[in-house]
Write a protein that holds these residues in place. Structure first.
Motif, PDB file in Angstrom:
ATOM      1  N   SER A 148       0.826  -1.210   0.000  1.00 55.55           N
ATOM      2  CA  SER A 148       0.000   0.000   0.000  1.00 55.55           C
ATOM      3  C   SER A 148       0.858   1.257   0.000  1.00 55.55           C
ATOM      4  CB  SER A 148      -0.942  -0.007   1.214  1.00 55.55           C
ATOM      5  OG  SER A 148      -1.827  -1.108   1.171  1.00 55.55           O
ATOM      6  N   SER A 176      -4.230   4.144   1.744  1.00 52.83           N
ATOM      7  CA  SER A 176      -4.969   3.030   1.137  1.00 52.83           C
ATOM      8  C   SER A 176      -4.862   1.738   1.929  1.00 52.83           C
ATOM      9  CB  SER A 176      -4.456   2.780  -0.285  1.00 52.83           C
ATOM     10  OG  SER A 176      -3.117   2.302  -0.273  1.00 52.83           O
ATOM     11  N   TYR A 179      -8.178   0.018   3.678  1.00 53.34           N
ATOM     12  CA  TYR A 179      -9.112  -0.490   2.688  1.00 53.34           C
ATOM     13  C   TYR A 179      -8.545  -1.720   1.980  1.00 53.34           C
ATOM     14  CZ  TYR A 179     -11.033   4.185   3.389  1.00 53.34           C
ATOM     15  OH  TYR A 179     -11.546   5.329   3.950  1.00 53.34           O
ATOM     16  N   ARG A 180      -7.274  -1.645   1.640  1.00 53.87           N
ATOM     17  CA  ARG A 180      -6.642  -2.756   0.935  1.00 53.87           C
ATOM     18  C   ARG A 180      -6.554  -3.997   1.832  1.00 53.87           C
ATOM     19  NH1 ARG A 180      -3.952  -1.443  -3.601  1.00 53.87           N
ATOM     20  NH2 ARG A 180      -3.674   0.666  -2.800  1.00 53.87           N
ATOM     21  N   HIS A 183     -10.038  -5.555   2.209  1.00 54.01           N
ATOM     22  CA  HIS A 183     -10.416  -6.172   0.932  1.00 54.01           C
ATOM     23  C   HIS A 183      -9.674  -7.491   0.723  1.00 54.01           C
ATOM     24  CE1 HIS A 183     -12.570  -5.854  -2.764  1.00 54.01           C
ATOM     25  NE2 HIS A 183     -11.499  -5.808  -3.538  1.00 54.01           N
ATOM     26  N   GLN A 231     -17.938  -7.807   1.437  1.00 53.84           N
ATOM     27  CA  GLN A 231     -16.872  -7.526   0.480  1.00 53.84           C
ATOM     28  C   GLN A 231     -17.320  -6.508  -0.559  1.00 53.84           C
ATOM     29  OE1 GLN A 231     -13.847  -7.453   0.197  1.00 53.84           O
ATOM     30  NE2 GLN A 231     -12.948  -9.072  -1.066  1.00 53.84           N
ATOM     31  N   VAL A 234     -16.969  -3.193   1.204  1.00 53.12           N
ATOM     32  CA  VAL A 234     -15.558  -2.830   1.347  1.00 53.12           C
ATOM     33  C   VAL A 234     -14.962  -2.453  -0.007  1.00 53.12           C
ATOM     34  CG1 VAL A 234     -13.272  -3.717   1.944  1.00 53.12           C
ATOM     35  CG2 VAL A 234     -15.218  -4.178   3.441  1.00 53.12           C
ATOM     36  N   GLN A 237     -15.885   1.094  -0.903  1.00 55.19           N
ATOM     37  CA  GLN A 237     -15.096   2.076  -0.170  1.00 55.19           C
ATOM     38  C   GLN A 237     -13.653   2.111  -0.671  1.00 55.19           C
ATOM     39  OE1 GLN A 237     -16.465   4.281   2.135  1.00 55.19           O
ATOM     40  NE2 GLN A 237     -18.300   3.366   1.241  1.00 55.19           N
ATOM     41  N   HIS A 238     -13.125   0.949  -1.014  1.00 54.29           N
ATOM     42  CA  HIS A 238     -11.777   0.898  -1.565  1.00 54.29           C
ATOM     43  C   HIS A 238     -11.719   1.620  -2.906  1.00 54.29           C
ATOM     44  CE1 HIS A 238      -7.807  -0.259  -2.456  1.00 54.29           C
ATOM     45  NE2 HIS A 238      -8.024  -1.441  -3.006  1.00 54.29           N
ATOM     46  N   ASN A 241     -11.571   5.307  -2.287  1.00 52.94           N
ATOM     47  CA  ASN A 241     -10.218   5.677  -1.862  1.00 52.94           C
ATOM     48  C   ASN A 241      -9.257   5.710  -3.042  1.00 52.94           C
ATOM     49  OD1 ASN A 241      -7.373   4.396  -0.830  1.00 52.94           O
ATOM     50  ND2 ASN A 241      -8.196   5.856   0.647  1.00 52.94           N
ATOM     51  N   THR A 242      -9.404   4.737  -3.945  1.00 48.69           N
ATOM     52  CA  THR A 242      -8.554   4.699  -5.138  1.00 48.69           C
ATOM     53  C   THR A 242      -8.826   5.902  -6.042  1.00 48.69           C
ATOM     54  OG1 THR A 242      -8.538   2.288  -5.042  1.00 48.69           O
ATOM     55  CG2 THR A 242      -7.832   3.303  -7.107  1.00 48.69           C
TER      56      THR A 242
END
Length: 470
Positions: A148, A176, A179-180, A183, A231, A234, A237-238, A241-242
């Motif tokens: 990350s 990140s 979130y990573r 995930h 999932q 999540v 949300q990931h 963030n990306t």
């Protein structure tokens, strides 16, 4: 086909093998902890039968994960020496923390978990299983933290071209990372869940060990109906963030080349053939505004298009675009199967539905495929950067590395992996095909038996006799 491109292929080849086995063992370790905990609480033999079966699968998978992980470390010195030189002060300690906290923990308790079930009290053995499960999660924490940071670097200073740590808290918990991590852990659990469900469905269809298989399938459905929707949340949300930190990657995921007219938002492209050189899509099938709703949670939101950055800063769009759709498509299919299976279980026809059992069988490898697809989206999507926005991949490759050298090592890896992992996967197939064996003698809870367990045995003497082998 220069040294840089072949080095990227080699790294992708090796990590594609490596990521599968640790992800599987992350889920299996927690699954084994659950099974042994249920046995300790109830003393029902069925729980121990399942534990003794899946610990064999875990042992083989863990071994192959360790072997493939060792190969990974060599590449940082042979193929990516400049990355090690410039970013080693940040990445090196994070990987060292993984060894000190997770690998040592696993190594300390793994032997007792695999071979000491008949040598130590049941509570002690359960504690060892818990420590191995904890170790897999701690290992995931440090690896994801290092990866990350390369995507969202912070907490460092650049001194003479070298990344020097300035704030370890900021480095470890970079933007990140949470979130990573969530995930990845959920992906590992879901991958294991669908393997368990697929194996149980296969044995139910064959009529072998129906009681144990039914127990496994119900547990897989119960976990899947919780984990798969989680999932999806999540992942959303990931994605947000990306979009905040790597908008070009999101544009590649959506093959979004140009902004449309104001107020029309971003369409969701279901299918297209991206043309990188022409910066356009052919044969595009899209749903208006749905992309805005998913990506920005508004009907008229926009994202920076690919043309907002120079061509040399754009990632390869086609593999990112297609891999993302494979991942999402499989995720939606898994969500459908677990939802229908939960309803069928509630109505009492789950174990009688040939359609659902076949669906679970077909989706047994779905978690692995989705995992690899998501990994390709993540890693190819950050190109041409190895440390995002700060260091290009072309600046990380080892100097004086020739195309012939990398081609030779890549061919060697492929040959050895075909033999080693081909044999390992075949052995796993034999274990899964045999299935859990009912009414095996449970270990003495006081550790009174004097012989170690045999977690690596795929077939007992009766199986060998039936095949006519000496």
């Amino acid at each position: 086909m220069d040294a840089l491109f072949l080095s990227r292929i080699q790294f992708g080849f090796v990590i594609s093998f490596h990521i599968l086995f640790p992800a599987f063992t992350i889920g299996l370790a927690s699954w084994l902890m659950f099974l042994e905990g249920c046995w300790l609480r109830t003393r029902k033999q069925a729980w121990m039968d399942l534990y003794q079966f899946w610990v064999k699968v875990f042992a083989i998978s863990f071994g192959m994960g360790v072997v493939s992980g060792i190969v990974m470390s060599f590449q940082f010195g042979t193929n990516w020496a400049l990355l090690s030189e410039r970013a080693g002060s940040v990445i090196g300690p994070l990987l060292s923390y993984e060894v000190l906290t997770a690998f040592f923990l696993e190594a300390g308790f793994l032997g007792v978990m695999l071979f000491g079930q008949k040598k130590v009290p049941a509570a002690v053995h359960f504690f060892c299983t818990c420590m191995v499960a904890l170790g897999t999660l701690i290992s995931t924490f440090w690896i994801i933290s290092a990866i990350s940071w390369m995507h969202t670097p912070q907490g460092h200073e650049v001194v003479g071209g070298i990344f020097v740590p300035a704030d370890w808290w900021a480095i470890i918990f970079n933007p990140s990372m949470p979130y990573r991590l969530a995930h990845m852990v959920l992906a590992a659990f879901i991958t294991t869940c669908f393997v368990i469900g697929g194996v149980s469905a296969w044995h139910l269809r064959r009529g072998t060990q129906p009681d144990l298989a039914a127990r496994m399938l119900k547990l897989a459905v119960a976990f899947g109906v919780i984990a798969v929707p989680l999932q999806v949340l999540v992942g959303d949300q990931h994605g947000l963030n990306t979009l905040k930190h790597q908008p070009t990657k999101v544009a590649a995921m959506e093959a979004h080349w140009e902004d449309g007219p104001p107020g029309e938002g971003v369409p969701l492209i279901l299918f297209a053939i991206p043309r990188q050189a022409e910066a356009r899509n052919d044969y595009e099938i899209a749903i208006p505004r749905l992309g805005s709703l998913i990506l920005t949670h508004t009907l008229d939101g926009t994202i920076p298009p690919l043309t907002a950055v120079p061509p040399e800063n754009r990632p390869p769009v086609a593999p990112v675009f297609y891999a993302f759709r494979v991942m999402v498509g499989l995720g939606m299919l898994m969500l459908l199967v677990v939802t229908v299976s939960a309803f069928a279980w509630w109505r009492g026809w789950l174990l009688r539905s040939a359609l659902l059992l076949n669906a679970w069988r077909l989706l047994s490898p779905a978690g692995f495929i989705a995992l690899l697809s998501g990994w390709y989206v993540t890693e190819i999507g950050r190109q041409p950067w190895v440390v995002y926005g700060l260091m290009r991949t072309s600046e990380a490759v080892s100097p004086n590395l020739t195309t012939a050298q990398v081609a030779t090592s890549l061919a060697s890896y492929a040959s050895v992996y075909a033999v080693v992992f081909g044999a390992g996967i075949w052995y796993l197939y034999r274990l899964l095909k045999k299935g859990p064996q009912p009414h095996e003698k449970a270990p003495d809870p006081e550790g009174g038996l004097k012989t170690p367990a045999r977690p690596l045995s795929a077939a007992d003497e009766s199986d060998i006799a039936e095949r006519g082998s000496p």
